[in-house]
Write a protein that holds these residues in place. Sequence first.
Motif, PDB file in Angstrom:
ATOM      1  N   GLY A  10       0.808  -1.206   0.000  1.00 27.22           N
ATOM      2  CA  GLY A  10       0.000   0.000   0.000  1.00 27.22           C
ATOM      3  C   GLY A  10       0.844   1.260   0.000  1.00 27.22           C
ATOM      4  N   ARG A  11       1.970   1.212   0.712  1.00 31.07           N
ATOM      5  CA  ARG A  11       2.895   2.356   0.729  1.00 31.07           C
ATOM      6  C   ARG A  11       3.392   2.651  -0.684  1.00 31.07           C
ATOM      7  N   THR A  14       0.788   4.124  -2.960  1.00 28.52           N
ATOM      8  CA  THR A  14       0.598   5.544  -2.644  1.00 28.52           C
ATOM      9  C   THR A  14       1.743   6.379  -3.225  1.00 28.52           C
ATOM     10  N   ASP A 291       3.979   2.407   6.730  1.00 28.28           N
ATOM     11  CA  ASP A 291       2.850   1.768   6.057  1.00 28.28           C
ATOM     12  C   ASP A 291       1.896   1.301   7.153  1.00 28.28           C
ATOM     13  N   PRO A 292       0.737   1.931   7.380  1.00 29.65           N
ATOM     14  CA  PRO A 292      -0.035   2.742   6.441  1.00 29.65           C
ATOM     15  C   PRO A 292       0.019   4.265   6.636  1.00 29.65           C
ATOM     16  N   THR A 294       1.964   6.461   5.181  1.00 29.34           N
ATOM     17  CA  THR A 294       2.133   7.098   3.863  1.00 29.34           C
ATOM     18  C   THR A 294       0.785   7.360   3.202  1.00 29.34           C
ATOM     19  N   GLN A 295      -0.158   6.428   3.415  1.00 30.48           N
ATOM     20  CA  GLN A 295      -1.463   6.503   2.758  1.00 30.48           C
ATOM     21  C   GLN A 295      -2.278   7.712   3.202  1.00 30.48           C
ATOM     22  N   CYS A 331      -7.179   6.551   6.840  1.00 34.45           N
ATOM     23  CA  CYS A 331      -7.011   5.282   6.118  1.00 34.45           C
ATOM     24  C   CYS A 331      -7.550   4.137   6.974  1.00 34.45           C
ATOM     25  N   PHE A 363      -5.917   2.107  -2.015  1.00 34.19           N
ATOM     26  CA  PHE A 363      -4.538   1.691  -2.248  1.00 34.19           C
ATOM     27  C   PHE A 363      -4.415   0.191  -1.980  1.00 34.19           C
ATOM     28  N   GLY A 383      -6.007  -0.443   1.569  1.00 31.69           N
ATOM     29  CA  GLY A 383      -6.109   0.740   2.427  1.00 31.69           C
ATOM     30  C   GLY A 383      -7.117   1.674   1.787  1.00 31.69           C
ATOM     31  N   VAL A 385      -8.864   5.161   1.760  1.00 27.46           N
ATOM     32  CA  VAL A 385      -8.438   6.477   2.260  1.00 27.46           C
ATOM     33  C   VAL A 385      -9.418   7.554   1.809  1.00 27.46           C
TER      34      VAL A 385
END
Length: 423
Positions: A10-11, A14, A291-292, A294-295, A331, A363, A383, A385
């Motif tokens: 997911g990171r 994103t 992570d998570p 960054t999202q 998120c 994500f 994720g 968001v």
Amino acid sequence: MNILVIGSGGREHTLAWKLAQSPKADKIYALPGNPGMADVAMCVEGIAITDNASIVDFAQKHAIGLVVVGPEVPLTNGLVDAVTAAGIKAFGPTQAAAQIEGSKSFSKDLMKKYGIPTAKYEVFTEADAAREYIRKEGAPIVIKADGLAAGKGVIVAMTEDEALQAVADIMEDKEFGNAGSRVVIEEFMEGEEASLLCFTDGKTICPMISSQDHKRAYDGDKGPNTGGMGTYAPAPVMTDKMVQETYDKILVPTIKAMEQEGKPYKGCLYAGLMITADGPKVVEFNARFGDPETQVVLPLLNSDLVEIMLACADGTLAEQQIDWSKEAAVCVVMAAGGYPKSYNKGDAITGLEEAKAAGALVFHAGTAHKDGNIVTDGGRVLGVVAKAENVRAAVDKAYAGVEKISFKDAFYRKDIAHRALER
């Protein structure tokens, strides 16, 4: 410019999504990538993220101008060193600098030497000595595998028995493999956790928007630790004063310490913090984007991420004006039933487009293609968001997106951002 993003979670989705918004980005490749990333990047299969030589070869053949390394394993494996030696710019720390995450004992010793606030600790290579220390100190107490354990090698033991069991699991039963050949045992810190990530070129440090992760699997912060079940940003506990204090007492001294140690640090430094009665203290450092986290952090970045990353690589970050949105982001991680223990893979996922139509960003964290469908392929699957004018509105919008998506035995926490809402 052609850009190569390393990773598949997911990171990385994103990161690729944000990099694709830059007018400087011509073509983005993701190695290996995931089905969600195919909207913004070309996925490259068949090369391991630990195969430095093949990655450099790929980057040279595809005229890559910037390599962005997402996960910790290729960083501690020296990918940035290999890419840079080939004359290609990279975003991320060198192998030597990535020790700040790769070895908890290295990072604790660094903090002790340079007076950076953190919990009292001891390091052990023998299980019996670790047990003796636990009996002497009592509980609650924190047991950490020294090496990389995918965000799961930390046990907050509320009783002595739990702590002793953690030592047995990590050091004797090798639950986290070689990462547990040494353990760091720390005092338990009272307070509220928060994360503050920053961009740095080794001299200049630019903090990002603060965030707060939800590590426990179930509502009410119950159940086992996970890689993270959801996040929100900004975190109200990180007031302007607290961010400034973290910058002055933690970020600046750490970047200076790394230079003093001959391991100059460039890239993203992630400070996992406990906000105690005595101010912020370091729980852990990570050598990359969270992570998570960054999202929720990158959707609030108004500036060009490619320009920022190039400035970090070139040592010109002081020339950048970085602008952040005043909105909030939330998120919610949708996980496979059974996570963080054993879980099923290969279950079809429906409702992804409907979630996007409801205003959510989706994500992909653990997905794959199978028979023309997108299916589950990891513990943390998606994720979901949302951004809005405040945390409450972002929470509602994110869960509206979650409700559109389904797969067999999907589960998620229903109380993401509860601390912010309680305030």
